[in-house]
Enzyme design. Sequence first.
Site, short mmCIF file in Angstrom:
data_model
loop_
_atom_site.label_atom_id
_atom_site.label_comp_id
_atom_site.label_asym_id
_atom_site.label_seq_id
_atom_site.Cartn_x
_atom_site.Cartn_y
_atom_site.Cartn_z
N ASN A 9 10.78 13.65 58.70
CA ASN A 9 10.55 12.33 59.11
C ASN A 9 10.58 11.45 57.69
O ASN A 9 10.43 9.97 58.43
CB ASN A 9 9.82 12.36 60.22
N CYS A 10 9.96 12.18 56.69
CA CYS A 10 10.02 10.96 55.52
C CYS A 10 11.92 10.57 55.49
O CYS A 10 12.93 11.36 55.00
CB CYS A 10 10.33 11.86 54.06
N SER A 11 11.82 9.21 55.03
CA SER A 11 12.86 8.81 54.79
C SER A 11 13.63 8.88 53.37
O SER A 11 15.13 9.16 53.47
CB SER A 11 13.03 7.15 55.28
#
Length: 117
Positions: A9-11
């Site tokens: 979920n890290c951009s």
Amino acid sequence: MVKVYGIKNCSTVKKALDWLDKHGVAYEFQDFKKWGVAEERLIAWAKALGWESLVNKRGTTWKQLDDEVQSSVVDAESAFPVLMEKTSMIKRPVVELGDQVILGFDEARYAQAFNIR
């Protein structure tokens, strides 16, 4: 085989994976949150990049550490246990491309590394 390590979920990881998908680069993804990271990987990455580059001191996880823990991270030996326990503190993504290790996401650097024009 290209291996990508990070947090799903890290951009920045999302940008990197989208870029790899868009350019047809096959890869294996390992999510730190689900699988953790082995000390052997940290050793290899530190050898290629330096241990300091792996520690994300700008992130929330680092900032939430006690001052005592922060000040104790002075070398690879002291950093690795903290990174293995708090995997979100590892800068990401980490991409292994053969013997090359790429940290973070930069389109131009990826294009060069993957020989894409």
